[in-house]
Design a protein around this motif. Structure first.
Motif, PDB file in Angstrom:
ATOM      1  N   LEU A 170      22.368   1.839  18.416  1.00 20.57           N
ATOM      2  CA  LEU A 170      23.079   0.609  18.074  1.00 20.57           C
ATOM      3  C   LEU A 170      22.863  -0.409  19.178  1.00 20.57           C
ATOM      4  CD1 LEU A 170      26.459   2.081  16.754  1.00 20.57           C
ATOM      5  CD2 LEU A 170      24.447   1.405  15.429  1.00 20.57           C
ATOM      6  N   PHE A 171      22.486  -1.617  18.788  1.00 24.68           N
ATOM      7  CA  PHE A 171      22.168  -2.676  19.749  1.00 24.68           C
ATOM      8  C   PHE A 171      23.067  -3.881  19.489  1.00 24.68           C
ATOM      9  CE2 PHE A 171      18.308  -0.342  18.703  1.00 24.68           C
ATOM     10  CZ  PHE A 171      17.814   0.004  19.943  1.00 24.68           C
ATOM     11  N   GLY A 172      23.407  -4.618  20.551  1.00 16.73           N
ATOM     12  CA  GLY A 172      24.183  -5.841  20.386  1.00 16.73           C
ATOM     13  C   GLY A 172      24.363  -6.569  21.689  1.00 16.73           C
ATOM     14  N   GLY A 173      25.077  -7.670  21.613  1.00 21.18           N
ATOM     15  CA  GLY A 173      25.267  -8.513  22.781  1.00 21.18           C
ATOM     16  C   GLY A 173      26.151  -7.904  23.840  1.00 21.18           C
ATOM     17  N   ASN A 174      26.920  -6.849  23.492  1.00 22.29           N
ATOM     18  CA  ASN A 174      27.822  -6.234  24.468  1.00 22.29           C
ATOM     19  C   ASN A 174      27.313  -4.888  24.976  1.00 22.29           C
ATOM     20  OD1 ASN A 174      29.517  -8.396  24.006  1.00 22.29           O
ATOM     21  ND2 ASN A 174      30.785  -7.297  22.524  1.00 22.29           N
ATOM     22  N   GLY A 175      26.070  -4.545  24.686  1.00 22.66           N
ATOM     23  CA  GLY A 175      25.523  -3.296  25.179  1.00 22.66           C
ATOM     24  C   GLY A 175      24.924  -2.458  24.062  1.00 22.66           C
ATOM     25  N   THR A 176      24.567  -1.229  24.395  1.00 23.72           N
ATOM     26  CA  THR A 176      23.903  -0.329  23.459  1.00 23.72           C
ATOM     27  C   THR A 176      24.663   0.998  23.374  1.00 23.72           C
ATOM     28  OG1 THR A 176      22.484   0.615  25.168  1.00 23.72           O
ATOM     29  CG2 THR A 176      21.641  -1.313  23.980  1.00 23.72           C
ATOM     30  N   MET A 177      24.354   1.746  22.310  1.00 18.66           N
ATOM     31  CA  MET A 177      25.004   3.024  22.072  1.00 18.66           C
ATOM     32  C   MET A 177      23.982   3.967  21.450  1.00 18.66           C
ATOM     33  SD  MET A 177      28.434   3.633  19.714  1.00 18.66           S
ATOM     34  CE  MET A 177      29.062   2.030  20.271  1.00 18.66           C
ATOM     35  N   LYS A 178      24.033   5.252  21.829  1.00 16.24           N
ATOM     36  CA  LYS A 178      23.160   6.264  21.231  1.00 16.24           C
ATOM     37  C   LYS A 178      24.020   7.419  20.747  1.00 16.24           C
ATOM     38  CE  LYS A 178      19.155   7.541  23.030  1.00 16.24           C
ATOM     39  NZ  LYS A 178      18.111   8.212  23.888  1.00 16.24           N
ATOM     40  N   ALA A 179      23.713   7.895  19.503  1.00  9.92           N
ATOM     41  CA  ALA A 179      24.469   9.002  18.929  1.00  9.92           C
ATOM     42  C   ALA A 179      23.523   9.918  18.185  1.00  9.92           C
ATOM     43  CB  ALA A 179      25.557   8.481  17.986  1.00  9.92           C
ATOM     44  N   TYR A 180      23.898  11.205  18.116  1.00 11.36           N
ATOM     45  CA  TYR A 180      23.103  12.194  17.397  1.00 11.36           C
ATOM     46  C   TYR A 180      23.912  12.773  16.243  1.00 11.36           C
ATOM     47  CZ  TYR A 180      19.477  12.196  20.976  1.00 11.36           C
ATOM     48  OH  TYR A 180      18.459  11.828  21.829  1.00 11.36           O
ATOM     49  N   PRO A 181      23.247  13.122  15.133  1.00 12.72           N
ATOM     50  CA  PRO A 181      23.981  13.686  14.004  1.00 12.72           C
ATOM     51  C   PRO A 181      24.338  15.146  14.250  1.00 12.72           C
ATOM     52  CG  PRO A 181      21.644  13.641  13.494  1.00 12.72           C
ATOM     53  CD  PRO A 181      21.806  12.979  14.841  1.00 12.72           C
ATOM     54  N   THR A 182      25.509  15.549  13.743  1.00 14.86           N
ATOM     55  CA  THR A 182      25.867  16.956  13.828  1.00 14.86           C
ATOM     56  C   THR A 182      25.128  17.774  12.781  1.00 14.86           C
ATOM     57  OG1 THR A 182      27.767  16.528  12.385  1.00 14.86           O
ATOM     58  CG2 THR A 182      28.144  16.501  14.771  1.00 14.86           C
ATOM     59  N   SER A 183      24.679  17.113  11.699  1.00 16.97           N
ATOM     60  CA  SER A 183      23.872  17.768  10.678  1.00 16.97           C
ATOM     61  C   SER A 183      23.109  16.713   9.927  1.00 16.97           C
ATOM     62  CB  SER A 183      24.738  18.570   9.699  1.00 16.97           C
ATOM     63  OG  SER A 183      25.598  17.703   9.008  1.00 16.97           O
ATOM     64  N   PRO A 184      21.912  17.057   9.360  1.00 13.73           N
ATOM     65  CA  PRO A 184      21.147  16.076   8.612  1.00 13.73           C
ATOM     66  C   PRO A 184      21.795  15.816   7.270  1.00 13.73           C
ATOM     67  CG  PRO A 184      20.100  18.205   8.467  1.00 13.73           C
ATOM     68  CD  PRO A 184      21.247  18.355   9.430  1.00 13.73           C
ATOM     69  N   PRO A 185      21.556  14.648   6.650  1.00 14.36           N
ATOM     70  CA  PRO A 185      22.068  14.385   5.313  1.00 14.36           C
ATOM     71  C   PRO A 185      21.321  15.260   4.308  1.00 14.36           C
ATOM     72  CG  PRO A 185      20.535  12.669   5.932  1.00 14.36           C
ATOM     73  CD  PRO A 185      20.727  13.552   7.140  1.00 14.36           C
ATOM     74  N   PRO A 186      21.882  15.458   3.106  1.00 14.66           N
ATOM     75  CA  PRO A 186      21.192  16.291   2.110  1.00 14.66           C
ATOM     76  C   PRO A 186      19.790  15.758   1.823  1.00 14.66           C
ATOM     77  CG  PRO A 186      23.443  15.810   1.435  1.00 14.66           C
ATOM     78  CD  PRO A 186      23.171  14.970   2.643  1.00 14.66           C
ATOM     79  N   GLY A 187      18.800  16.630   1.936  1.00 14.73           N
ATOM     80  CA  GLY A 187      17.422  16.260   1.606  1.00 14.73           C
ATOM     81  C   GLY A 187      16.700  15.457   2.645  1.00 14.73           C
ATOM     82  N   ALA A 188      17.317  15.237   3.808  1.00 16.88           N
ATOM     83  CA  ALA A 188      16.692  14.381   4.804  1.00 16.88           C
ATOM     84  C   ALA A 188      15.573  15.097   5.518  1.00 16.88           C
ATOM     85  CB  ALA A 188      17.724  13.906   5.826  1.00 16.88           C
ATOM     86  N   ALA A 189      14.595  14.330   5.975  1.00 17.87           N
ATOM     87  CA  ALA A 189      13.510  14.871   6.794  1.00 17.87           C
ATOM     88  C   ALA A 189      13.588  14.249   8.173  1.00 17.87           C
ATOM     89  CB  ALA A 189      12.165  14.554   6.154  1.00 17.87           C
ATOM     90  N   PRO A 190      13.120  14.946   9.191  1.00 24.88           N
ATOM     91  CA  PRO A 190      13.160  14.395  10.536  1.00 24.88           C
ATOM     92  C   PRO A 190      12.243  13.198  10.658  1.00 24.88           C
ATOM     93  CG  PRO A 190      11.860  16.403  10.486  1.00 24.88           C
ATOM     94  CD  PRO A 190      12.495  16.266   9.135  1.00 24.88           C
ATOM     95  N   PRO A 191      12.591  12.197  11.469  1.00 21.87           N
ATOM     96  CA  PRO A 191      11.710  11.053  11.667  1.00 21.87           C
ATOM     97  C   PRO A 191      10.454  11.451  12.398  1.00 21.87           C
ATOM     98  CG  PRO A 191      13.512  10.990  13.235  1.00 21.87           C
ATOM     99  CD  PRO A 191      13.785  12.146  12.313  1.00 21.87           C
ATOM    100  N   GLN A 192       9.406  10.649  12.211  1.00 21.31           N
ATOM    101  CA  GLN A 192       8.132  10.936  12.861  1.00 21.31           C
ATOM    102  C   GLN A 192       7.761   9.770  13.759  1.00 21.31           C
ATOM    103  OE1 GLN A 192       6.343  13.876  12.389  1.00 21.31           O
ATOM    104  NE2 GLN A 192       8.165  14.541  11.320  1.00 21.31           N
TER     105      GLN A 192
END
Length: 428
Positions: free
Chosen positions: A406-428
């Motif tokens: 997440l990006f914005g004028g007040n800084g940035t944030m990074k988060a990881y999912p606890t589980s993938p969504p149904p049918g999701a594939a990992p990014p490449q």
């Protein structure tokens, strides 16, 4: 001879496909090749097959089989077909090579005009089967694999290699073990599987879902949009937004790629969709699918699916606030509700809820309210920092590790999912 080059995951062929008068036979000429220095054994067989796809499914209309008997690539072919009805159908040619009974290489489909007469398709590249048409796509946390079983034998493609397997006894589900390696196995149960690679267990593997209709894709230069609805495909093309509507025909899935087809009213369209994070070339907005479209002999690439699908369906755990990490054993989370356009979670000490707005230009949050518990000062400071960054967010992305940025004028944030969504594939 001309060479046809295609994106690594997409199946589109580049043959022109304007409708033409019927009556003359269709003759498709070209050569099958691959650049690697791999000699073909004498029992190898090359094939070229022409299939017709309409609303009822796919049907083979012509095939040429070429026993190689020691010959090597390139392998010339000439395939002829007659009496091919053109309306409401898509015709595709594919080439392949088998080694004895084992599939070795295959081309991606090439869409052809059934009324074009004699067509030189040039040199069609044969690719390893596991890159194009091997089995079912599974997602295992941050990893993915392809699995195909036929009777007591199976093949699994993972981490850039192909594993041959044989069925073993199991109390439930189906179990296949790698030949010569008991520590590598695939244990399937319905849409899930337990997989180990040389003794290393993967997160639970789930069958990746094919993209469903309704579905929308778009791209730039020139701008285009394809919208799929039940029984119908619409394309808007160019700055003047020229529009064509066609009946939606058979869709097929091979490995990672689903191919949609449409034809009618003097037009034909094929669209390949693969689940892989894709950023719009103009806005940078991430989408869950990469897409290639062929329409009346023109080829376009772009992104598909809805950006909100990358956010919803799981809990995101924040691990970094503006480059400073977070306090050990504290918990900061985000959960997105796509239908209500709401976000909620824990902010370090208190729980919160609010709204979010997602447009073609970015992501923002508003009307955030929180409970009023008091916690140690360090946690309260972290919570205030979280809300300050959240308030200024104007865009998001998913990085190569699967993290939400997440990006914005007040800084940035990074988060990881606890589980993938149904049918999701990992990014490449």
């Amino acid at each position: 001879m001309k060479m046809i080059t295609l994106p690594a995951l997409l199946l589109l062929g580049l043959a022109g496909c304007q409708l033409a008068p019927q009556g003359q036979p269709l003759v498709l000429q070209g050569s099958l090749f691959y650049p690697e220095r791999i000699a073909l054994p004498p029992d190898s067989v090359a094939r070229v097959t022409l299939k017709r796809f309409d609303a009822t499914g796919g049907q083979v209309v012509a095939t040429q089989e070429i026993p190689l008997q020691g010959r090597q690539v390139p392998v010339p072919f000439s395939l002829e077909a007659t009496a091919l009805p053109a309306e409401a159908a898509v015709y595709e040619l594919r080439g392949s090579v088998t080694l004895g009974a084992e599939p070795f290489r295959i081309t991606r489909p090439v869409m052809v005009d059934p009324g074009a007469g004699t067509v030189d398709l040039g040199m069609l590249r044969l690719l390893p089967v596991e890159q194009v048409a091997l089995g079912t796509h599974y997602v295992c946390g941050a990893e993915e694999l392809l699995f195909s079983a036929e009777g007591e034998t199976a093949r699994m493609a993972i981490q850039g290699r192909v594993v041959d397997m044989k069925q073993a006894r199991a109390a439930s589900g189906v179990l296949y073990r790698a030949l010569g390696d008991e520590t590598t196995f695939f244990h399937g149960k319905g849409n899930e599987a337990v997989v180990e690679i040389e003794g290393r267990g993967l997160p639970t593997c789930r069958r990746a879902e094919a993209p469903a209709v309704p579905f929308r894709a778009r791209g730039q230069e020139p701008p285009w949009t394809v919208s799929l609805a039940p029984g119908e495909a619409e394309i808007l093309l160019g700055y003047d937004q020229r529009r064509a509507v066609m009946p939606l025909l058979t869709a097929t899935t091979e490995g990672r790629v689903t191919r949609f087809r449409a034809a009618g009213s003097g037009h034909r369209l094929a669209m390949d969709v693969a689940r892989r994070n894709c950023n719009d070339s103009m806005s940078g907005m991430p989408h869950p699918y990469i897409v290639a479209v062929e329409f009346d002999g023109q080829v376009f690439t772009g992104c598909g699916g809805e950006p909100v699908d990358l956010l919803a369906g799981r809990e995101w755990v924040v691990e970094d606030l503006d480059g400073g990490g977070i306090i050990d054993r504290s918990r900061v989370t985000l959960v997105f509700d796509a239908a209500e356009r709401r976000v909620h979670g824990r902010a370090s000490c208190n729980t919160y809820t609010g709204g979010f707005v997602l447009t073609g230009e970015g992501l923002s949050f508003g009307n955030v309210a929180a409970t009023r518990m008091a916690c140690p000062e360090a946690l309260m400071n972290q919570e205030r920092k979280f809300f300050r960054i959240l308030e200024g967010v104007n865009r998001f992305d998913i990085d190569a590790t699967g993290a939400l940025l997440l990006f914005g004028g007040n800084g940035t944030m990074k988060a990881y999912p606890t589980s993938p969504p149904p049918g999701a594939a990992p990014p490449q």
